[in-house]
Motif scaffolding. Sequence first.
Motif, mmCIF file in Angstrom:
data_model
loop_
_atom_site.group_PDB
_atom_site.id
_atom_site.type_symbol
_atom_site.label_atom_id
_atom_site.label_comp_id
_atom_site.label_asym_id
_atom_site.label_seq_id
_atom_site.Cartn_x
_atom_site.Cartn_y
_atom_site.Cartn_z
ATOM 1 N N PHE A 185 5.041 -8.189 -57.306
ATOM 2 C CA PHE A 185 4.575 -6.952 -57.921
ATOM 3 C C PHE A 185 3.887 -6.109 -56.863
ATOM 4 O O PHE A 185 3.342 -6.620 -55.880
ATOM 5 N N ARG A 211 7.202 -4.223 -60.887
ATOM 6 C CA ARG A 211 7.293 -5.676 -61.053
ATOM 7 C C ARG A 211 8.704 -6.088 -60.669
ATOM 8 O O ARG A 211 9.660 -5.385 -60.953
ATOM 9 N N THR A 242 4.077 -13.160 -56.738
ATOM 10 C CA THR A 242 3.357 -13.565 -57.948
ATOM 11 C C THR A 242 2.846 -15.003 -57.879
ATOM 12 O O THR A 242 1.725 -15.286 -58.285
#
Length: 120
Positions: free
Chosen positions: A59, A50, A76
């Motif tokens: 990620f 992440r 994300t």
Amino acid sequence: MSDIIKQIEAEQMGREVPNFEPGDTVVVKVWVREGSRQRVQAFEGVVIARRNRGLNSAFTVRKMSHGEGVERVFQTYSPAIDSIEVKRRGDVRRAKLYHLRGLTGNAARIKEKIERTAKR
């Protein structure tokens, strides 16, 4: 000046993202354009990293496809992502699981995290 940038980034990060961590198995549904058609493609695998940078968060998801390891990095808050679904929680002790790249078969398995509830 930085307050304005933070405000604009907060507006663009409006989508709700589920809570997931490295070691979790997720299904990421992504919009794919093929010519003039558009469809949703699912990519299921283990989150190995992440990167939390506000709007620039990302990620990395790794899966095995026909015996070959495939990794894909997703932004994300990208509009190309339709949804993120957590399939199972993994119990790991590292923030980055790059060591899984060298492992195959049973050695690459991740133990499942057992959620403990308070007794009443």
